[in-house]
Design an enzyme around this catalytic site. Structure first.
Site, short mmCIF file in Angstrom:
data_model
loop_
_atom_site.label_atom_id
_atom_site.label_comp_id
_atom_site.label_asym_id
_atom_site.label_seq_id
_atom_site.Cartn_x
_atom_site.Cartn_y
_atom_site.Cartn_z
N ARG A 130 -21.59 -59.85 120.85
CA ARG A 130 -20.73 -59.01 120.01
C ARG A 130 -21.45 -58.59 118.72
NH1 ARG A 130 -15.43 -62.72 121.31
NH2 ARG A 130 -14.62 -61.46 123.05
N HIS B 118 -15.39 -59.69 127.02
CA HIS B 118 -14.21 -60.54 127.02
C HIS B 118 -14.51 -61.73 127.92
CE1 HIS B 118 -10.05 -61.89 127.49
NE2 HIS B 118 -10.25 -61.87 128.81
#
Length: 587
Positions: free
Chosen positions: A547, A560
């Site tokens: 991320r 995710h």
């Protein structure tokens, strides 16, 4: 030389000088000689076999066993600095055979054959066979030439599994069918192919009218790339001695079907032949021309030919783990090893007995077991080019006395602790043993992962590489545009939240990549690799995370993952199972 275990002295004569070597050649009958380097010691893995053979075959005192230290015997200098175990067979003073590697079935067959022959010679039943004596050549050049002749350069085939086949069941089926035929996966990867590489690989199709559409298709999703070697497709055949033709099994008409099956398999000469026969050509493409295959392997697997990465397990025993763990880890990293996984664990008595088995005849065995179960040990999974051989080299002997006397720079000597005279660090003895040990101490689990639609194709490729570099195996992968029903199952914990509609809009922007990721501690490690939910926070707290590199905002944060084992199991079962079911219905 320091004393060996009592069992070893009874079993194998110690030869550590040229004089003792010459005396050994006076033995009558067969002598099996374990040739070893001083820094690594004899091959302990074969000693149980030697004991068995001695008990079963040595009633007439014609079978002997010895260990010979290369460094101190002039005759054996051609074996110096070679890590691979070597076994020589001396028959009545003449070296007549040699086996490289700890191949127990082959050594067993050779000893049994030679002893049976010798008994028949002594009984006057057969004339003594003429064996050519092996002459040891000290020239490095000649030795190298022989190795090249025995081990020609590996030849590879290059395979692309097309994007439309990249569902769990089909990709796995293709891999399993090819490996079942004896081909070995030397390297594999998943990525979105660049247009230039697609045009290059499929250049023979360039004049076909729909080629541009085909290029678009091949660059639209993730392909599976594999390099296959011949593996055990070419099986070694051992001939029975001519003196015992009666031992050969008689063919029966009832076995005719088996013969036909063998003949049929022999007709399959190439991987392309096999792919065609298994009706897999519509799902994958094979390049077997050596020049072309090597070109694509150099592009997609540049390290395959340059190095042999090997994964091993190491164990730092409790005393050393408590006092000098960081020092040992620093040495390991300085030696070029990457630590893939590590965990502290208190060994059970059964586990301690397994790791200390080689010392079971020593008077300090019980003290060693108590020490091994007294506190946490550190288990490590290490990977490096030629990792097994180099680890044995820096580890040194198992005996502290021998290590300090002969190789004071090895880990055994440098990190000796307490009164127990054994190496404070354990290392796998073989790659097969390492695989079993890693599975025992680092049992695998699976987690669910998703790469979000906003991530560019080239960045999806980079994320998949990061996943593999961190020790994950991608056991399921599919690119799919999510429906709301599928999204609800993935995000079940937040689907009642007010911001969930924004999540759905983000998911409907384009195709997502659905993944099942497998490794030890997979759920926690995947969340660690993803990083904090907010990319800005990730760049501060976990700058190496996915991320931090690819996230744009909390909503568009690239990836995710499941939050716990229950969520991971339910999502994998429902989402991946339904996607595969849909695919089967479509076909």
């Amino acid at each position: 030389m320091a004393s060996k275990k009592r069992g070893e002295i009874q079993l194998q004569t110690i030869i550590n000088s040229q004089t003792l070597w010459d005396e050994m050649l006076l033995n009558k009958g067969l002598t099996v000689i374990d040739v070893y380097q001083a820094w690594c010691g004899p091959c302990k893995a074969m000693q149980s076999l030697f004991r068995k053979l001695k008990n079963e075959l040595n009633e007439d005192e014609i079978l002997h066993f010895a260990v010979a230290e290369v460094d101190s015997i002039v005759t054996l200098q051609s074996f110096k600095d070679k890590c691979e175990p070597v076994f020589l067979f001396s028959l009545n003073g003449k070296i007549i055979s040699m086996i490289k590697g700890a191949n127990a079935p082959l050594v067993n067959a050779k000893v049994t054959q030679l002893i049976n022959e010798e008994r028949k010679v002594l009984a006057g039943e057969i004339v003594r066979p003429e064996y050519e004596e092996i002459i040891f050549v000290e020239s490095d050049t000649e030795d190298t030439e022989d190795e090249h002749k025995e081990n020609p350069e590996e030849e590879y085939s290059f395979v692309i599994i097309r994007p439309n086949s990249m569902i769990s069941t089909k990709a796995r089926e293709i891999k399993e069918k090819i490996t079942e035929a004896g081909f070995v996966i030397a390297a594999e990867d998943m990525r979105i192919l660049p247009e230039g590489d697609v045009r290059d690989f499929y250049s023979l199709m360039a004049d076909e009218p729909d080629f541009e559409d085909f290029v678009s298709f091949m660059t639209s999703g993730i392909s599976y790339l594999l390099a296959f070697s011949q593996g055990n497709k070419k099986q070694e055949v051992f001939e029975e001695p001519e003196s015992e033709p009666e031992s050969l099994p008689q063919e029966s008409p009832e076995d005719d079907s088996d013969v036909k099956d063998v003949n049929k398999s022999l007709e399959m000469k190439t991987l392309q032949d096999y792919v065609d026969r298994q009706h897999l050509s519509q799902f994958c493409d094979v390049e077997e021309d050596i020049t072309n295959a090597n070109k694509f392997i150099d592009i997609f697997f540049p390290d395959l030919k340059r190095m042999k990465l090997e994964k091993i397990m190491a164990l730092i025993r409790p005393d050393l783990c408590k006092e000098n763990k960081e020092d040992v880890l620093e040495v390991i990293e300085n030696e070029g090893y990457k630590i893939l996984m590590q965990r502290q664990i208190v060994l059970s008595e059964e586990e301690a007995q397994k790791f200390c088995k080689e010392y079971e005849n020593e008077n300090y065995f019980q003290d060693l077991l108590e020490n091994m179960t007294s506190g946490p040990s550190l288990a490590l999974v290490l990977v490096r080019e030629n990792g097994l051989k180099h680890w044995k080299h820096i580890l040194g002997p198992n005996s502290v006395e021998e290590a300090k006397e002969y190789i004071p720079e090895c880990l055994c000597a440098r990190f000796a602790k307490g009164t127990l005279p054994v190496n404070q660090i354990y290392g796998s003895n073989s790659l097969e043993e390492a695989k079993e040990e890693i599975q025992h101490f680092f049992p695998t689990e699976s987690t669910f992962g998703l790469i979000k639609p906003h991530v560019f194709y080239e960045d999806k490729d980079a994320i998949l590489r990061l996943i593999k570099e961190h020790g994950f195996e991608v056991t399921y992968l599919k690119e799919v545009v999510l429906t709301q029903e599928l999204a609800d199952r993935i995000y079940i914990s937040i689907k009642t939240k007010d911001f969930y509609k924004d999540v759905l809009e983000m998911l409907f922007e384009g195709p997502s990549v659905i993944m099942v990721l497998t490794r030890w501690n997979a759920i926690a490690e995947w969340r660690r690799l993803m990083g904090p939910t907010d990319p800005e926070e990730a760049r501060l707290l976990a700058p190496e995370s996915i991320r931090a590199h690819f996230g744009i905002s909390i909503l568009h944060n690239a990836v995710h993952g499941a939050s716990n084992s229950y969520s991971a199991g339910e999502t994998i079962r429902e989402i991946c199972g339904e996607l595969d079911h849909e695919n089967l219905e479509e076909n």
